[in-house]
Write an enzyme that holds these catalytic residues in place. Structure first.
Site, short mmCIF file in Angstrom:
data_model
loop_
_atom_site.label_atom_id
_atom_site.label_comp_id
_atom_site.label_asym_id
_atom_site.label_seq_id
_atom_site.Cartn_x
_atom_site.Cartn_y
_atom_site.Cartn_z
N LYS A 175 -1.16 -68.20 63.35
CA LYS A 175 -0.51 -67.91 62.06
C LYS A 175 0.86 -67.24 62.23
O LYS A 175 1.61 -67.11 61.26
CB LYS A 175 -1.40 -66.98 61.23
CG LYS A 175 -2.84 -67.45 61.04
CD LYS A 175 -2.92 -68.60 60.10
CE LYS A 175 -4.31 -69.14 59.84
NZ LYS A 175 -5.28 -68.19 59.34
N GLU B 294 -5.10 -62.58 44.81
CA GLU B 294 -4.74 -61.86 46.04
C GLU B 294 -3.44 -61.07 45.84
O GLU B 294 -3.29 -59.95 46.35
CB GLU B 294 -4.58 -62.84 47.20
CG GLU B 294 -5.90 -63.44 47.64
CD GLU B 294 -5.76 -64.57 48.64
OE1 GLU B 294 -6.70 -64.80 49.41
OE2 GLU B 294 -4.73 -65.26 48.64
C1 5RP Z 1 -6.54 -67.81 50.39
C2 5RP Z 1 -5.63 -67.25 51.42
C3 5RP Z 1 -6.17 -67.10 52.79
O1 5RP Z 1 -6.09 -65.77 53.15
C4 5RP Z 1 -5.35 -67.96 53.70
O2 5RP Z 1 -5.38 -69.30 53.23
C5 5RP Z 1 -5.88 -67.91 55.13
O3 5RP Z 1 -7.12 -68.54 55.17
P1 5RP Z 1 -7.95 -68.62 56.52
O4 5RP Z 1 -8.28 -67.23 56.90
O5 5RP Z 1 -9.16 -69.46 56.15
O6 5RP Z 1 -7.07 -69.31 57.55
O7 5RP Z 1 -4.49 -66.92 51.18
O8 5RP Z 1 -5.86 -67.99 49.18
#
Ligand code: 5RP
Length: 231
Positions: free
Chosen positions: A129, A111
């Site tokens: 978040k 990422e």
């Molecule tokens: C994966 C990530 C995801 O984007 C992050 O964990 C958020 O996940 P979710 O959308 O399931 O809450 O960084 O490595």
């Protein structure tokens, strides 16, 4: 697209995703994130592709690659592109400066590379978040297995207490065949300083602090979206 049967968190994720895909233009190279929020974006991208949008996509994980391919999305390896027009990805936390903690799904190395290649990094998130200060969510640190003890010692020098992430009783293994330490630094007052310090530790492939990388965060809040632009 169907949203009625979703719980509030998934609804927020989905409406953020639907807003984010509006940024995609014909002929774009698009980075596809990983996780339950990115899932809704991938679904929406697939719908656009079915309706004639011409794009090529770069997945941030093996899981996303499989999902996208199964939905008929044309894929490129990250090594095949020199610039990505837009990436849509999730996050575990974001703050008022649009700094992020990512890697809850263990995909933050790819990422991060894809974010570095990307002109417009669009982060999508449900309202849980959003935080005043990063750090309630532990910082995922991807570690080459043979360096585990060394990295743990170095993290302790930065006041980071970390355990190896486990899955079904054995260490979680990333797409790159490494371990993850979920490191607790408490609330992070200076993300850029911690990020730089972590960058200096040999044996760490990537950590989940994304500082100055997000261009936009689109947050679902109830039935609406709120967009935060990098100033
Ligand atoms: C994966 C990530 C995801 O984007 C992050 O964990 C958020 O996940 P979710 O959308 O399931 O809450 O960084 O490595």
């Amino acid at each position: 697209m169907e949203t009625q049967s979703l719980d509030i968190k998934d609804l927020e994720k989905k409406i953020a995703a639907l807003e984010a895909v509006k940024y995609i233009k014909n002929n774009d190279v698009v980075g596809l994130g990983t996780g339950s929020t990115a899932f809704f974006a991938i679904e929406a991208v697939a719908e656009l592709v079915k309706n004639g949008l011409m794009i090529k996509c770069v997945p941030t994980s093996e899981h996303t690659a499989k999902l996208a391919a199964s939905l008929g999305i044309a894929l490129l390896d990250m090594d095949e592109v020199s610039v990505i027009d837009i990436t849509i990805d999730g996050a575990d936390e974001f703050d008022g400066d649009l700094n992020l903690i990512k890697g809850g799904g263990g995909a933050h190395f790819r990422e991060k590379i894809i974010a570095c290649l990307t002109k417009k990094e669009v982060i999508i998130a449900d309202s849980a978040k959003q935080v005043e200060r990063l750090g309630k969510f532990k910082v995922p640190v991807e570690v080459v297995p043979m360096a585990l003890n060394y990295v743990k010692q170095e993290l302790r020098k930065l006041n980071g207490l970390g355990e190896v992430r486990m899955k079904n009783g054995t260490p979680f293994i990333t797409d790159n065949h490494n371990y993850i330490i979920d490191a607790d630094f408490g609330f992070i007052t200076h993300p850029e300083v911690l990020s730089e310090n972590l960058n200096q530790i040999e044996g760490i492939l990537a950590h989940g602090l994304f500082v100055n990388m997000a261009s936009v965060v689109i947050m679902g809040k109830g039935n609406e979206t709120v967009t935060f632009n990098r100033s």
